[in-house]
Design an enzyme around this catalytic site. Structure first.
Site, PDB file in Angstrom:
ATOM      1  N   LYS A 188     -29.951  27.058  84.586  1.00 49.02           N
ATOM      2  CA  LYS A 188     -31.445  26.748  84.544  1.00 49.02           C
ATOM      3  C   LYS A 188     -31.721  27.173  86.018  1.00 49.02           C
ATOM      4  O   LYS A 188     -31.145  27.850  86.966  1.00 49.02           O
ATOM      5  CB  LYS A 188     -31.388  25.131  84.527  1.00 49.02           C
ATOM      6  CG  LYS A 188     -30.905  24.480  83.260  1.00 49.02           C
ATOM      7  CD  LYS A 188     -31.863  25.291  82.026  1.00 49.02           C
ATOM      8  CE  LYS A 188     -30.862  25.094  80.774  1.00 49.02           C
ATOM      9  NZ  LYS A 188     -30.403  23.733  80.340  1.00 49.02           N
TER      10      LYS A 188
HETATM   11  C1  LIG Z   1     -30.330  22.603  79.397  1.00 47.56           C
HETATM   12  C2  LIG Z   1     -31.196  21.846  78.548  1.00 47.56           C
HETATM   13  C3  LIG Z   1     -31.120  20.537  78.565  1.00 47.56           C
HETATM   14  C4  LIG Z   1     -30.361  19.449  79.218  1.00 47.56           C
HETATM   15  O1  LIG Z   1     -28.907  19.969  79.279  1.00 47.56           O
HETATM   16  P1  LIG Z   1     -27.689  19.598  80.329  1.00 47.56           P
HETATM   17  O2  LIG Z   1     -26.659  20.518  80.165  1.00 47.56           O
HETATM   18  O3  LIG Z   1     -27.317  18.133  79.761  1.00 47.56           O
HETATM   19  O4  LIG Z   1     -28.482  19.535  81.881  1.00 47.56           O
HETATM   20  C5  LIG Z   1     -31.871  19.872  77.543  1.00 47.56           C
HETATM   21  N1  LIG Z   1     -32.941  20.643  76.983  1.00 47.56           N
HETATM   22  C6  LIG Z   1     -32.850  21.979  77.089  1.00 47.56           C
HETATM   23  C7  LIG Z   1     -33.950  22.379  75.982  1.00 47.56           C
HETATM   24  C8  LIG Z   1     -31.871  22.643  77.713  1.00 47.56           C
HETATM   25  O5  LIG Z   1     -32.028  24.045  77.608  1.00 47.56           O
END
Ligand SMILES: *Cc1c(COP(=O)(O)O)cnc(C)c1O
Length: 368
Positions: A188
């Site tokens: 992210k």
């Molecule tokens: C990355 C992501 C999440 C959360 O993911 P985690 O790996 O649990 O932090 C939730 N929604 C979307 C759209 C994502 O891309």
């Protein structure tokens, strides 16, 4: 055609410089205090200041934070939660973790985000929450979505996993809804290796959320004096991830700015190419461009062509309504059909240099 350029990846992990991160990491690892403690609380305060939202709770993952948000919103087994299939699986898994029934609304074919009109059509007396994703970092139409939610009196949970740094109506994303989740997973905009931050509109959710994330126990109270009144989870962030987050916060702003600068460059430079359509969004929306989404005729040919030229690309996500686990929610979604058959994501993050982005535009302009 082969080139001697090194390929431009679609995703890349951003980490603060080693000489700053490693001493802090070493200190916390050998401090004797590696579970939830002061670094976690300091990180929550500094992250809140960074995003410009007052009430922020940390969790060990974005998925855990979404589950927590739905429980705080009062979602109980059998309640309907309106959501989007055009997302990563965690969005919708969290609804099932809370026992909610997923009701798909359709998306705007010009950007893949939930359509407010479709949400309004799906509202029933059993709707307990609306889950909105800012897909790829493009803010959904929060003004009209809020109108639909407010008429129905239903809370909105924003999945802003792709949208750290995005804005809407001159305010940070997350300023509009009851709950907003930011993921700190590896790829992210910002990472703590894993983590999730939940911004809550109502400060009364903070003590409720702190209990929920740790077995229903108030960590500040003497252990033998607490009464666990509700089911809680092992969802808290630890001092090690929080320390990484504290160092990351000193460095991540220019990285996010670079995502935005590259995205805006493509908004102009990729305009008017035959067979290529660019996403559109509300005038009030300012995307943070986690990746850059194009809508292409003969999408699979474009994907192959870009790969041959060393430009990372992917559809990144399978529309979630096709998964067997969510089969009972299936319905017609013509807006999604249109978006999903044309979408392709290309790199626009902090690692994409001026030269890279010019090369990408020239390559696409030559046709596929
Ligand atoms: C990355 C992501 C999440 C959360 O993911 P985690 O790996 O649990 O932090 C939730 N929604 C979307 C759209 C994502 O891309």
């Amino acid at each position: 055609m082969k080139t001697d350029r090194s390929p431009i990846p679609l995703f890349k992990v951003f980490l603060a410089p080693e000489d700053e991160l490693m001493p802090r990491l070493r200190d916390v690892l050998y401090s004797g205090q590696i579970s939830e403690g002061e670094p976690v609380y300091e990180f929550e305060r500094r992250f809140a200041a960074f995003v410009g939202l007052p009430n922020v709770l940390s969790f060990y993952s974005g998925t855990a934070a979404l589950h927590g948000a739905l429980l705080l919103a009062g979602v109980k087994p059998g309640d309907e939660v309106i959501s989007t299939p055009m997302t990563a699986e965690p969005t919708n898994m969290a609804i099932r973790h809370a026992g909610g029934e997923i009701v798909w609304a359709d998306v705007d074919p010009s950007n893949g985000n939930l359509s407010a009109a479709s949400i309004a059509e799906r509202l029933t007396p059993r709707t307990r929450a609306i889950m909105v994703v800012h897909y790829g970092g493009i803010p959904a139409s929060m003004r009209t979505i809020r109108e639909a939610a407010e008429i129905a009196g239903v809370p909105v949970v924003e999945d802003a996993a792709h949208a750290l740094g995005a804005r809407y109506g001159n305010r940070p994303i997350g300023a509009f809804s009851e709950y907003t989740m930011f993921s700190l997973q590896a790829i992210k905009h910002m990472t703590t290796v894993d983590g999730g931050m939940l911004a809550c509109k109502d400060p009364a959710d903070l003590p409720r959320g702190r209990k929920l994330r740790w077995f229903g126990i108030d960590r500040q109270a003497p252990r033998t004096e607490v009464d666990v009144e509700c089911i809680g989870y092992k969802y808290h962030m630890n001092n090690v991830n929080a320390t990484i987050g504290l160092v990351q916060l000193d460095h991540v702003a220019p990285a996010i700015e670079r995502h935005i600068a590259n995205g805006r460059y493509f908004d102009t430079a990729l305009r008017g190419i035959p067979g290529l359509e660019l996403c559109t969004w509300d005038a009030e929306a300012e995307p943070s461009y986690w990746f850059y989404t194009v809508l292409a005729e003969r999408r699979d040919d474009l994907a192959r062509y870009l790969t041959e030229h060393g430009v990372g690309n992917s559809q990144a996500h399978k529309r979630n309504d096709l998964h067997s686990a969510f089969a009972s929610s299936r319905r017609e979604l013509p807006g999604l059909d249109s978006f999903y058959s044309r979408m392709l994501h290309i790199p626009c993050g902090w690692w994409v240099s001026d030269e890279d982005r010019e090369f990408m535009v020239d390559t696409i302009r030559q046709g596929w």
